[in-house]
Design an enzyme around this catalytic site. Structure first.
Site, mmCIF file in Angstrom:
data_model
loop_
_atom_site.group_PDB
_atom_site.id
_atom_site.type_symbol
_atom_site.label_atom_id
_atom_site.label_comp_id
_atom_site.label_asym_id
_atom_site.label_seq_id
_atom_site.Cartn_x
_atom_site.Cartn_y
_atom_site.Cartn_z
ATOM 1 N N CYS A 1 -10.032 23.132 36.009
ATOM 2 C CA CYS A 1 -10.657 23.095 34.681
ATOM 3 C C CYS A 1 -11.399 21.770 34.485
ATOM 4 C CB CYS A 1 -9.580 23.250 33.608
ATOM 5 S SG CYS A 1 -10.249 23.311 31.926
ATOM 6 N N ASP B 1 -11.389 20.058 31.880
ATOM 7 C CA ASP B 1 -10.613 19.224 30.953
ATOM 8 C C ASP B 1 -10.463 17.791 31.485
ATOM 9 O OD1 ASP B 1 -8.241 18.037 29.622
ATOM 10 O OD2 ASP B 1 -8.029 20.018 28.730
ATOM 11 N N ARG C 1 -8.332 15.643 31.122
ATOM 12 C CA ARG C 1 -6.980 15.194 31.464
ATOM 13 C C ARG C 1 -6.525 15.708 32.833
ATOM 14 N NH1 ARG C 1 -4.493 17.953 26.310
ATOM 15 N NH2 ARG C 1 -5.927 19.529 27.144
ATOM 16 N N HIS D 1 -4.077 24.803 33.890
ATOM 17 C CA HIS D 1 -3.186 23.818 33.267
ATOM 18 C C HIS D 1 -2.728 24.321 31.901
ATOM 19 C CE1 HIS D 1 -6.084 22.053 30.277
ATOM 20 N NE2 HIS D 1 -6.931 22.650 31.078
ATOM 21 N N CYS E 1 -4.531 24.458 27.857
ATOM 22 C CA CYS E 1 -5.951 24.600 28.189
ATOM 23 C C CYS E 1 -6.708 25.108 26.962
ATOM 24 C CB CYS E 1 -6.123 25.569 29.355
ATOM 25 S SG CYS E 1 -7.849 25.791 29.852
HETATM 26 ZN ZN ZN Z 1 -8.588 23.710 30.501
#
Ligand code: ZN
Length: 208
Positions: free
Chosen positions: A41, A43, A45, A97, A100
């Site tokens: 992803c 993302d 993080r 994750h 998400c």
């Molecule tokens: Zn995500």
């Protein structure tokens, strides 16, 4: 964040690498032969190399919202083709994750504009596993389970491609479904039985 700080950080990083190996960047410039294709992803993080503890050159990485492998997405399909048929990676990882935002958005009724067709792929995953998901009362647990099932379905999408089917047959390329738990920092192997899944779907998706 001061954007100029990035360049200071970069200089420090270069010095650190050269301290341990004077030829570090010379060697990097010679080419790549990564063992792993990581699909994760976008993302902020979920940084692929950090969470796997690998170095530049170790993993070929593709990231998008909610680690999707849509069948008609030119970007994802090109990455898989290049990684499998040219770089000859031995492992493909789809890593989702918990927490998400992309998966959460797909669980809600909202018109999100250009994101609609992208998130519809996750809604399709929900539809495929609706009985199991609807039976989970706790919203967070249902959300986490959808994250896991989405990883599984994206792995199936990986297996639908001719490149992967050929590499699976010829050199036992393996596909892995993982989830990164942001709360604990732990990487979880979903241990998806792809041999069983392959047997079930190959009659329909077999290409090679
Ligand atoms: Zn995500």
């Amino acid at each position: 964040m001061n954007i100029e700080q990035i360049f200071t950080n970069n200089q420090q990083w270069v010095q650190e690498k050269l301290k341990t190996n004077q030829d570090y960047f010379d060697n990097l410039s010679k080419g790549q032969s990564p063992e792993i294709l990581y699909i994760g992803c976008s993302d902020s993080r979920v940084t692929a190399e950090d969470l796997m503890g690998v170095q530049p050159g170790d993993a070929f990485v593709h990231r998008n919202i909610a680690n999707m492998v849509p069948n008609t997405d030119l970007s994802a399909m090109s990455v898989i083709n290049y990684a499998v048929s040219h770089l000859k990676v031995n492992h493909i990882v789809v890593c989702g994750h918990y927490y998400c935002g992309g998966v959460k958005a797909a669980m809600q009724s909202a018109d999100l504009g250009i994101l609609n067709p992208w998130l519809r792929n996750i809604r399709d995953v929900y539809r495929l596993h609706q009985d199991e998901l609807d039976a989970i009362q706790d919203t967070d647990k249902r959300y986490n389970r959808l994250v896991e099932l989405n990883v599984q379905e994206q792995c199936v999408n990986v297996l639908k491609t001719a490149d992967v089917q050929r590499a699976y047959r010829d050199r036992r390329l393996s596909v892995h479904g993982w989830v990164f738990d942001i709360r604990s920092g732990k990487l979880i192997d979903l241990k998806i039985d792809f041999t069983k899944i392959l047997e079930g779907i190959m009659k329909i998706y077999h290409l090679d």
